[in-house]
Design a protein around this motif. Sequence first.
Motif, PDB file in Angstrom:
ATOM      1  N   ASN A 175      26.343   2.860  82.329  1.00 56.17           N
ATOM      2  CA  ASN A 175      25.590   1.672  81.930  1.00 56.17           C
ATOM      3  C   ASN A 175      25.254   0.762  83.107  1.00 56.17           C
ATOM      4  O   ASN A 175      24.723  -0.333  82.921  1.00 56.17           O
ATOM      5  CB  ASN A 175      26.351   0.887  80.857  1.00 56.17           C
ATOM      6  N   GLY A 176      25.563   1.194  84.320  1.00 52.65           N
ATOM      7  CA  GLY A 176      25.204   0.424  85.504  1.00 52.65           C
ATOM      8  C   GLY A 176      26.198  -0.649  85.878  1.00 52.65           C
ATOM      9  O   GLY A 176      26.061  -1.287  86.931  1.00 52.65           O
ATOM     10  N   LYS A 177      27.197  -0.894  85.061  1.00 55.22           N
ATOM     11  CA  LYS A 177      28.176  -1.928  85.375  1.00 55.22           C
ATOM     12  C   LYS A 177      29.229  -1.400  86.354  1.00 55.22           C
ATOM     13  O   LYS A 177      29.472  -0.198  86.442  1.00 55.22           O
ATOM     14  CB  LYS A 177      28.869  -2.410  84.095  1.00 55.22           C
ATOM     15  N   ARG A 178      29.870  -2.315  87.075  1.00 56.20           N
ATOM     16  CA  ARG A 178      30.978  -1.952  87.952  1.00 56.20           C
ATOM     17  C   ARG A 178      32.258  -1.956  87.114  1.00 56.20           C
ATOM     18  O   ARG A 178      32.450  -2.822  86.259  1.00 56.20           O
ATOM     19  CB  ARG A 178      31.074  -2.928  89.119  1.00 56.20           C
ATOM     20  N   ARG A 179      33.113  -0.964  87.383  1.00 59.95           N
ATOM     21  CA  ARG A 179      34.299  -0.785  86.567  1.00 59.95           C
ATOM     22  C   ARG A 179      35.541  -0.871  87.442  1.00 59.95           C
ATOM     23  O   ARG A 179      35.602  -0.298  88.526  1.00 59.95           O
ATOM     24  CB  ARG A 179      34.240   0.563  85.843  1.00 59.95           C
ATOM     25  N   TYR A 180      36.562  -1.601  86.943  1.00 65.10           N
ATOM     26  CA  TYR A 180      37.800  -1.812  87.685  1.00 65.10           C
ATOM     27  C   TYR A 180      38.976  -1.411  86.800  1.00 65.10           C
ATOM     28  O   TYR A 180      39.014  -1.733  85.607  1.00 65.10           O
ATOM     29  CB  TYR A 180      37.939  -3.274  88.100  1.00 65.10           C
ATOM     30  N   ARG A 181      39.976  -0.739  87.397  1.00 63.62           N
ATOM     31  CA  ARG A 181      41.151  -0.298  86.658  1.00 63.62           C
ATOM     32  C   ARG A 181      42.411  -0.979  87.184  1.00 63.62           C
ATOM     33  O   ARG A 181      42.625  -1.071  88.395  1.00 63.62           O
ATOM     34  CB  ARG A 181      41.328   1.220  86.749  1.00 63.62           C
ATOM     35  N   CYS A 182      43.256  -1.436  86.239  1.00 60.68           N
ATOM     36  CA  CYS A 182      44.551  -2.016  86.601  1.00 60.68           C
ATOM     37  C   CYS A 182      45.496  -0.880  86.979  1.00 60.68           C
ATOM     38  O   CYS A 182      45.646   0.095  86.232  1.00 60.68           O
ATOM     39  CB  CYS A 182      45.116  -2.807  85.427  1.00 60.68           C
ATOM     40  N   ASP A 183      46.136  -0.989  88.149  1.00 54.52           N
ATOM     41  CA  ASP A 183      47.027   0.094  88.590  1.00 54.52           C
ATOM     42  C   ASP A 183      48.409   0.022  87.954  1.00 54.52           C
ATOM     43  O   ASP A 183      49.268   0.868  88.237  1.00 54.52           O
ATOM     44  CB  ASP A 183      47.139   0.129  90.121  1.00 54.52           C
ATOM     45  N   ILE A 184      48.646  -0.960  87.080  1.00 54.71           N
ATOM     46  CA  ILE A 184      49.924  -1.047  86.374  1.00 54.71           C
ATOM     47  C   ILE A 184      49.810  -0.439  84.976  1.00 54.71           C
ATOM     48  O   ILE A 184      50.561   0.464  84.616  1.00 54.71           O
ATOM     49  CB  ILE A 184      50.407  -2.512  86.280  1.00 54.71           C
ATOM     50  N   CYS A 185      48.854  -0.898  84.192  1.00 55.15           N
ATOM     51  CA  CYS A 185      48.754  -0.434  82.804  1.00 55.15           C
ATOM     52  C   CYS A 185      47.540   0.445  82.528  1.00 55.15           C
ATOM     53  O   CYS A 185      47.430   1.027  81.451  1.00 55.15           O
ATOM     54  CB  CYS A 185      48.754  -1.620  81.843  1.00 55.15           C
TER      55      CYS A 185
END
Length: 215
Positions: A175-185
Amino acid sequence: MDLTVLYNLTYGMYIVGAFKDGRPVGCVINTCFQVTSRNPLLAISLNKDNFTLEAIREVGRFSLSILTEDSDSRLIGTFGFSSSRDVDKYQDFGYDLLACTPCVKGRFAGRLVLEAMQFVDCETHVVVIARLIDAAPGSGKPMTYSYYHNVIKGKAPKNAPTYRAEENLPDVSGNGKRRYRCDICGYIVEMDGELPDDYVCPVCGADRTHFHEIV
């Protein structure tokens, strides 16, 4: 064999509480079911490395709090992604006693207190068969494991029986958005631009430094 069929099994979300060396400990589980109706027996599943399992083996008695869709989201992060060996999980919430067993404070669909009767070895996990000795009603719609994944967008802790290693792989939405992942959960957030410096994970409470962009 297509193991994805297992994804259609239904689960709830619960917090187990017990005392260990005089202090309250606990964890999140997603496997609990009623075995009998008369003098009810229930079963839960815990990883062999789980500190709360050690507590249950020692004291026998434990509580089960049924999470709701509007329970404080920090409960899952605190009780699901850290160990009671290292932290006091009750520090930010407090607890009440039900039948001399700790129950973390908060909004829950109900509380159960159980007495362990049998421990069944299941390779990486132990199934605890336990007798219901007390119960207290609550309110709210019980949270399902599907709701946790699809709405809250959390992942299973590594000690959960439903843990899937492939959850750590990028899931490109296109969808063109930037995606970020939490490295804890493992929580994933989508943004049109850079993640703000003051962003806090809604699942585990981790700050911005724990989020890494998925590319």
